[in-house]
Design a protein around this motif. Structure first.
Motif, PDB file in Angstrom:
ATOM      1  N   CYS A  18      66.477  35.158  78.393  1.00  0.00           N
ATOM      2  CA  CYS A  18      64.926  35.245  78.865  1.00  0.00           C
ATOM      3  C   CYS A  18      64.248  35.620  78.130  1.00  0.00           C
ATOM      4  O   CYS A  18      63.512  35.077  77.679  1.00  0.00           O
ATOM      5  CB  CYS A  18      65.023  35.648  80.248  1.00  0.00           C
ATOM      6  SG  CYS A  18      65.564  35.137  81.711  1.00  0.00           S
ATOM      7  N   ARG A  19      64.349  36.313  77.315  1.00  0.00           N
ATOM      8  CA  ARG A  19      64.289  37.730  75.701  1.00  0.00           C
ATOM      9  C   ARG A  19      64.042  36.342  74.870  1.00  0.00           C
ATOM     10  O   ARG A  19      62.363  36.457  74.495  1.00  0.00           O
ATOM     11  CB  ARG A  19      64.625  38.684  75.656  1.00  0.00           C
ATOM     12  CG  ARG A  19      63.916  39.464  74.752  1.00  0.00           C
ATOM     13  CD  ARG A  19      64.786  40.822  74.617  1.00  0.00           C
ATOM     14  NE  ARG A  19      66.439  41.489  74.359  1.00  0.00           N
ATOM     15  CZ  ARG A  19      67.185  41.295  74.458  1.00  0.00           C
ATOM     16  NH1 ARG A  19      66.867  41.633  75.970  1.00  0.00           N
ATOM     17  NH2 ARG A  19      68.427  41.553  74.375  1.00  0.00           N
ATOM     18  N   SER A  20      65.486  35.431  74.658  1.00  0.00           N
ATOM     19  CA  SER A  20      64.457  35.048  73.445  1.00  0.00           C
ATOM     20  C   SER A  20      63.539  33.648  73.827  1.00  0.00           C
ATOM     21  O   SER A  20      62.568  33.156  73.106  1.00  0.00           O
ATOM     22  CB  SER A  20      66.154  34.021  72.799  1.00  0.00           C
ATOM     23  OG  SER A  20      67.091  34.910  72.654  1.00  0.00           O
ATOM     24  N   TRP A  21      63.927  33.590  74.981  1.00  0.00           N
ATOM     25  CA  TRP A  21      62.356  32.047  75.924  1.00  0.00           C
ATOM     26  C   TRP A  21      61.501  32.133  75.594  1.00  0.00           C
ATOM     27  O   TRP A  21      60.191  31.746  75.197  1.00  0.00           O
ATOM     28  CB  TRP A  21      63.172  31.669  77.217  1.00  0.00           C
ATOM     29  CG  TRP A  21      62.422  30.575  77.954  1.00  0.00           C
ATOM     30  CD1 TRP A  21      62.534  29.816  77.949  1.00  0.00           C
ATOM     31  CD2 TRP A  21      61.330  30.778  78.150  1.00  0.00           C
ATOM     32  NE1 TRP A  21      61.491  28.437  78.313  1.00  0.00           N
ATOM     33  CE2 TRP A  21      60.613  29.680  78.786  1.00  0.00           C
ATOM     34  CE3 TRP A  21      60.827  31.992  78.502  1.00  0.00           C
ATOM     35  CZ2 TRP A  21      59.279  29.789  80.091  1.00  0.00           C
ATOM     36  CZ3 TRP A  21      59.379  32.101  79.392  1.00  0.00           C
ATOM     37  CH2 TRP A  21      58.814  31.130  80.485  1.00  0.00           C
ATOM     38  N   LEU A  22      61.185  33.634  75.589  1.00  0.00           N
ATOM     39  CA  LEU A  22      59.773  34.613  76.292  1.00  0.00           C
ATOM     40  C   LEU A  22      59.285  34.674  74.253  1.00  0.00           C
ATOM     41  O   LEU A  22      58.276  34.225  74.435  1.00  0.00           O
ATOM     42  CB  LEU A  22      60.144  35.903  76.554  1.00  0.00           C
ATOM     43  CG  LEU A  22      58.403  36.663  76.570  1.00  0.00           C
ATOM     44  CD1 LEU A  22      57.560  35.149  77.546  1.00  0.00           C
ATOM     45  CD2 LEU A  22      58.659  37.557  77.124  1.00  0.00           C
ATOM     46  N   ALA A  23      60.430  34.783  73.994  1.00  0.00           N
ATOM     47  CA  ALA A  23      60.113  34.899  72.114  1.00  0.00           C
ATOM     48  C   ALA A  23      58.800  33.299  71.336  1.00  0.00           C
ATOM     49  O   ALA A  23      58.297  33.120  71.233  1.00  0.00           O
ATOM     50  CB  ALA A  23      61.124  36.104  71.670  1.00  0.00           C
ATOM     51  N   ARG A  24      60.171  32.201  72.028  1.00  0.00           N
ATOM     52  CA  ARG A  24      60.034  31.361  71.652  1.00  0.00           C
ATOM     53  C   ARG A  24      58.339  30.984  72.382  1.00  0.00           C
ATOM     54  O   ARG A  24      57.746  30.024  71.964  1.00  0.00           O
ATOM     55  CB  ARG A  24      60.853  30.184  71.962  1.00  0.00           C
ATOM     56  CG  ARG A  24      62.296  30.704  70.998  1.00  0.00           C
ATOM     57  CD  ARG A  24      62.887  29.237  71.405  1.00  0.00           C
ATOM     58  NE  ARG A  24      63.349  29.076  72.437  1.00  0.00           N
ATOM     59  CZ  ARG A  24      64.351  29.725  73.211  1.00  0.00           C
ATOM     60  NH1 ARG A  24      65.505  30.196  72.883  1.00  0.00           N
ATOM     61  NH2 ARG A  24      65.362  29.774  74.848  1.00  0.00           N
ATOM     62  N   ALA A  25      58.469  31.540  74.266  1.00  0.00           N
ATOM     63  CA  ALA A  25      57.047  30.841  74.670  1.00  0.00           C
ATOM     64  C   ALA A  25      55.900  31.206  73.696  1.00  0.00           C
ATOM     65  O   ALA A  25      55.412  30.612  73.983  1.00  0.00           O
ATOM     66  CB  ALA A  25      58.001  31.035  75.824  1.00  0.00           C
ATOM     67  N   GLU A  26      56.254  32.691  73.751  1.00  0.00           N
ATOM     68  CA  GLU A  26      54.753  33.461  73.148  1.00  0.00           C
ATOM     69  C   GLU A  26      54.340  32.538  71.499  1.00  0.00           C
ATOM     70  O   GLU A  26      53.087  32.327  71.071  1.00  0.00           O
ATOM     71  CB  GLU A  26      55.139  34.212  72.889  1.00  0.00           C
ATOM     72  CG  GLU A  26      55.193  36.091  73.878  1.00  0.00           C
ATOM     73  CD  GLU A  26      55.615  37.412  73.993  1.00  0.00           C
ATOM     74  OE1 GLU A  26      56.365  37.030  73.009  1.00  0.00           O
ATOM     75  OE2 GLU A  26      55.473  37.944  75.129  1.00  0.00           O
ATOM     76  N   GLN A  27      55.663  32.257  70.857  1.00  0.00           N
ATOM     77  CA  GLN A  27      55.346  31.684  69.655  1.00  0.00           C
ATOM     78  C   GLN A  27      54.444  30.315  70.162  1.00  0.00           C
ATOM     79  O   GLN A  27      53.749  29.937  68.952  1.00  0.00           O
ATOM     80  CB  GLN A  27      56.363  31.571  68.692  1.00  0.00           C
ATOM     81  CG  GLN A  27      56.138  30.700  67.424  1.00  0.00           C
ATOM     82  CD  GLN A  27      57.252  30.323  66.552  1.00  0.00           C
ATOM     83  OE1 GLN A  27      58.518  30.692  67.494  1.00  0.00           O
ATOM     84  NE2 GLN A  27      57.378  30.322  65.019  1.00  0.00           N
ATOM     85  N   VAL A  28      54.876  29.187  70.820  1.00  0.00           N
ATOM     86  CA  VAL A  28      54.376  28.783  70.628  1.00  0.00           C
ATOM     87  C   VAL A  28      52.651  27.873  71.990  1.00  0.00           C
ATOM     88  O   VAL A  28      51.701  27.760  71.621  1.00  0.00           O
ATOM     89  CB  VAL A  28      55.129  27.737  71.846  1.00  0.00           C
ATOM     90  CG1 VAL A  28      53.955  26.114  72.468  1.00  0.00           C
ATOM     91  CG2 VAL A  28      56.340  26.649  71.152  1.00  0.00           C
ATOM     92  N   THR A  29      52.832  28.976  72.429  1.00  0.00           N
ATOM     93  CA  THR A  29      51.318  29.435  72.386  1.00  0.00           C
ATOM     94  C   THR A  29      50.440  29.976  72.166  1.00  0.00           C
ATOM     95  O   THR A  29      49.407  29.424  71.876  1.00  0.00           O
ATOM     96  CB  THR A  29      51.511  30.950  73.811  1.00  0.00           C
ATOM     97  OG1 THR A  29      52.299  29.960  75.019  1.00  0.00           O
ATOM     98  CG2 THR A  29      50.740  30.478  74.814  1.00  0.00           C
ATOM     99  N   ARG A  30      50.964  30.717  70.806  1.00  0.00           N
ATOM    100  CA  ARG A  30      49.984  30.923  70.103  1.00  0.00           C
ATOM    101  C   ARG A  30      49.411  30.045  68.770  1.00  0.00           C
ATOM    102  O   ARG A  30      48.320  30.346  68.397  1.00  0.00           O
ATOM    103  CB  ARG A  30      50.998  32.518  69.541  1.00  0.00           C
ATOM    104  CG  ARG A  30      49.670  33.162  67.897  1.00  0.00           C
ATOM    105  CD  ARG A  30      50.439  34.771  68.086  1.00  0.00           C
ATOM    106  NE  ARG A  30      51.419  34.402  67.372  1.00  0.00           N
ATOM    107  CZ  ARG A  30      52.657  35.220  67.801  1.00  0.00           C
ATOM    108  NH1 ARG A  30      52.796  35.965  69.054  1.00  0.00           N
ATOM    109  NH2 ARG A  30      54.335  34.594  67.515  1.00  0.00           N
ATOM    110  N   LEU A  31      50.428  29.440  68.426  1.00  0.00           N
ATOM    111  CA  LEU A  31      50.667  28.532  67.740  1.00  0.00           C
ATOM    112  C   LEU A  31      49.379  27.329  68.109  1.00  0.00           C
ATOM    113  O   LEU A  31      48.439  26.770  67.314  1.00  0.00           O
ATOM    114  CB  LEU A  31      51.385  27.003  67.749  1.00  0.00           C
ATOM    115  CG  LEU A  31      52.902  27.791  66.701  1.00  0.00           C
ATOM    116  CD1 LEU A  31      53.631  27.288  66.256  1.00  0.00           C
ATOM    117  CD2 LEU A  31      51.836  28.177  65.326  1.00  0.00           C
TER     118      LEU A  31
END
Length: 215
Positions: A36-49
């Motif tokens: 979930c920690r990895s999933w959150l990091a990727r989700a935050e990156q997509v949202t920021r982009l």
């Protein structure tokens, strides 16, 4: 809570919505679940982009500069038109003053009305001077660009007439009513000065301000 429940709550929190789960519970799960920690990091990156994606904004620099230049040109044109109108009024005024002076001086010069009976020679000399001056004023009205050349002559004449009239009135050698006519010379000098000034304003080149374009 399962990982799917946590990720749904985290997704809602990233979107600014109510996750439906206390933040402490989500943070505790993330700290212990690497997936979930990895999933959150990727989700935050997509949202920021997505949020910082560049927006295509049209370049309005040229149209803005063109509008500013057009406004300045319209202002200069209006000012020039006002000066031209004032110059036309002054030309008419100078021409009327010249005609009036000529109408007064010609009978004396020709001695047709008996005005020069007391001292014909002196009267004709003064009338000749007035006729020449009237012709100069008429030329200034016809060719206003030459009005400035007559201004010194008109002002010297006005000053001399005003000074001698003041002295003669003070010495009681003449009456004030006889010297009022000399005010015409002062008025003519002022009209010539104003006409020359208006002509300079009209003929002066209108330097358009330089507008720097985008580099």
């Amino acid at each position: 809570m399962t990982c799917d429940d946590v990720r749904a709550a985290l997704s809602a929190r990233l979107d600014g919505e109510d996750p439906g789960t206390p933040p402490a519970t989500l943070d505790a799960h993330i700290s212990t679940c690497s997936g979930c920690r990895s999933w959150l990091a990727r989700a935050e990156q997509v949202t920021r982009l997505v949020r910082v994606q560049a927006v295509d904004v049209p370049d309005l620099t040229a149209s803005v500069l063109a509008a500013v230049a057009a406004d300045e040109q319209a202002t200069r044109a209006a000012a020039t038109a006002a000066v031209r109108a004032r110059r036309q009024v002054l030309r008419v005024a100078v021409a009327v003053a010249a005609a009036a002076q000529l109408a007064i001086a010609l009978p004396i010069l020709l001695a047709g009305l008996g005005v020069a009976a007391v001292d014909p020679h002196t009267s004709r000399e003064m009338a000749s001077f007035d006729v020449a001056l009237a012709v100069g004023f008429a030329l200034a009205a016809y060719r206003p660009e030459r009005a400035q050349a007559f201004v010194p002559v008109a002002f010297v004449l006005a000053v001399c007439l005003a000074g001698t009239s003041a002295v003669d009135i003070a010495n009681s050698t003449t009456a004030l009513v006889h010297e009022i006519g000399h005010l015409a010379a002062v008025v003519q000098a002022g009209l010539l000065w104003a006409l020359g000034r208006a002509t300079r304003q009209v003929d002066a080149p209108l330097a358009a301000p330089a507008v720097a374009g985008p580099r």
